[in-house]
Design a protein around this motif. Sequence first.
Motif, short mmCIF file in Angstrom:
data_model
loop_
_atom_site.label_atom_id
_atom_site.label_comp_id
_atom_site.label_asym_id
_atom_site.label_seq_id
_atom_site.Cartn_x
_atom_site.Cartn_y
_atom_site.Cartn_z
N ALA A 67 -16.47 4.94 -7.73
CA ALA A 67 -17.06 4.48 -8.97
C ALA A 67 -15.93 3.49 -9.82
O ALA A 67 -14.96 3.58 -9.10
CB ALA A 67 -17.00 5.49 -10.05
N ILE A 68 -16.44 2.50 -9.98
CA ILE A 68 -15.82 1.41 -10.60
C ILE A 68 -15.90 1.39 -12.25
O ILE A 68 -17.00 1.38 -12.86
CB ILE A 68 -16.23 -0.17 -10.37
N GLY A 83 -8.72 -2.67 -8.37
CA GLY A 83 -7.93 -2.04 -9.22
C GLY A 83 -8.67 -1.11 -10.16
O GLY A 83 -8.09 -0.19 -11.01
N LEU A 84 -9.75 -1.36 -10.54
CA LEU A 84 -10.70 -0.60 -11.38
C LEU A 84 -11.68 0.28 -10.69
O LEU A 84 -12.18 0.96 -11.41
CB LEU A 84 -11.72 -1.58 -12.26
N ASP A 102 -7.34 3.61 2.52
CA ASP A 102 -6.54 4.76 1.93
C ASP A 102 -6.03 4.36 0.59
O ASP A 102 -5.68 5.38 -0.05
CB ASP A 102 -5.62 4.92 2.81
N LEU A 103 -6.05 3.20 0.14
CA LEU A 103 -5.13 2.76 -1.00
C LEU A 103 -5.99 3.55 -2.26
O LEU A 103 -7.24 3.55 -2.39
CB LEU A 103 -5.67 1.48 -1.22
N GLY A 104 -5.05 4.23 -2.82
CA GLY A 104 -5.62 4.85 -3.92
C GLY A 104 -6.17 6.19 -3.91
O GLY A 104 -6.32 7.17 -4.86
N SER A 140 -2.36 -1.07 -11.25
CA SER A 140 -3.31 -0.23 -10.69
C SER A 140 -3.01 0.64 -9.59
O SER A 140 -2.23 0.11 -8.68
CB SER A 140 -4.65 -0.64 -10.58
N ASP A 141 -3.07 1.92 -9.34
CA ASP A 141 -3.11 2.49 -8.09
C ASP A 141 -4.30 3.18 -7.71
O ASP A 141 -4.61 4.09 -6.89
CB ASP A 141 -1.85 3.82 -8.27
#
Length: 599
Positions: A253-254, A245-246, A105-107, A14-15
């Motif tokens: 949102a997940i 990751g989700l 900041d990830l993603g 995942s990103d």
Amino acid sequence: MEQQPAISDYGFLSDSRSGALVGRDGSIDWWCPHRFDGASVFGRLLDPSAGHFRLAPVGVGGPGYRVERAYQPDSLVLRTVHHTPHGSVAVTDALAAEIGARAHDLGMNSPAVLIRVVEGLTGRVRMALDFVPRPEYGLLTPYLHDQPGGGVLARAGPVTLVLRAAGLPLRAGRDRVTHEFEVSAGQVVGVDVAFGAAYGAPPARLDPLFALAETTRAWEAFRKPHRYPGRYPELVRHSATVLTGLTYARSGAITAALTTSLPEQIGGDRNYDYRYSWLRDFAMTVRALWVAACPTEASRLFDWVARSIGRIGDDPVPVLFGLDGERDLTEHDFTQLGGFAGSRPARIGNDAWRQRQLDVPGEVMSAVWRLRDHLGGTFDGELGEMVLGLTEQVASTWHLPDRGMWEARDGERHYLSSKVLCWLTMDRAVRLADRLDERADPDRWARIRDEIRDEVLRQGWNERIGAFTGAFGSVELDASALFLPVVHFLPATDPRMRSTIEVVERELGTDDGLVRRWSADPAGFVLCSFWLVECLALAGERRRAEELFDRVVGHANDVGLFSEQIDLSTGEQLGNTPQALSHIGLINAAWRLTEPYSF
């Protein structure tokens, strides 16, 4: 014809924009690079002709071949070691983070680049690369073009992909790229696939080795400040990483799962699209994030929910939304896909958004209650309007039938769990009334709350069976009854609840710790199994709860991932994967075993 890999064979990359699944055989069989719920460019997961990207030793699965794999700590960077008769080689896979991304900041600005780094460990291993892009769920076969300076461009419809591998003389075939090369001990080869829109900016150019190191550091920096003080810390931290990751980082949102149409039963037709965010899961998710992550992530998810719901009118609040808050998620059968292991139809979209599910406001109100001290002493503006709107909607509709938390498609009933969540809405509204404006009516709300409670106790309990059943007047057991102590409707020590726990465990439980949702359900439902752990802990049966927890977590795959369900006869994972609710259930059960009465 190649054998369909098992669902548990896949690892998750995942990103926090999109995700990919990579099999033990080295094949990327699912990647929707635009975002989680976008169209796939590799879709072999649902049809052999829908594209893949394999990078693995020649002769995968032959004599003397075995695989070991593990995530780098606190990350979704997956390292797979292939042991062959000729030597060993590692392939490290990741979806690239933005260079320099750290902490939250990830993603946020992920470049949509798939990284695959090959490292020779021992001996000399011959590797095979097979790049077969098929955009739009396999509807498109792109034109392939060799690029000046190396690499291959794939272009079709709205998609541009660039395959690069420094030092490898890749050449475009008619509709795929195939190449074999040898790797000796100490040799490293970096490969990447970069995605771009057909008419937007060109795909990013990254050095795979540098990008992999940066991505690993980004994950480590993101997880470092998260402190979980409870039991089973490694399991909990890993499940929290899966939830990250989700998470669609741009909105908070997940997504319920990475995939669509993975079946609840092989060959069956209960194959649904889970690449959206469910409000019904909201309170459980906030609780898990609060325990295992940090308030920032829970608050971002709450902000997304409040914005997605909008002004509340007469129509039911939808149970799910798109990742940017889209409401219309109209479902259609995608007949071009053969389905996982022939399980048809494959579906895009999910018509559950049209259903009336009376439990939804309760999930949101439960989360408001949990976050109340972070939301301010006075609920004004949009927050106040949302709380008042949800409360009044439940006050006027709680007596209606609905589809229930399992999203029944055969008709509406008076589902027990829905009524309990209606009670929860009114109960929390009464408790929050002093934070609302003059429209708050706690006395009336309390009368409605008590009326709902009386109805649940009178019509939900079946004296002959000795348990609360799934719907009013029903004789069918349903594991959703285990939810009552979890939301503090009844203590687990109440004689009726204690009897319900025993009956559900006896009639719906299995020797290996799994719990089915109902008697005709062919598979164990992971979340319900963790609910039983919570119930036993709340009932004071800590040792039994711990033993059950250990059995349930034993059903994860080799890299600690859960899908939605477990086949009772084979032990294979079933349903969409990785399943957020399963990992949420693990976190909440672990914390319940740490602090039984803390939430």
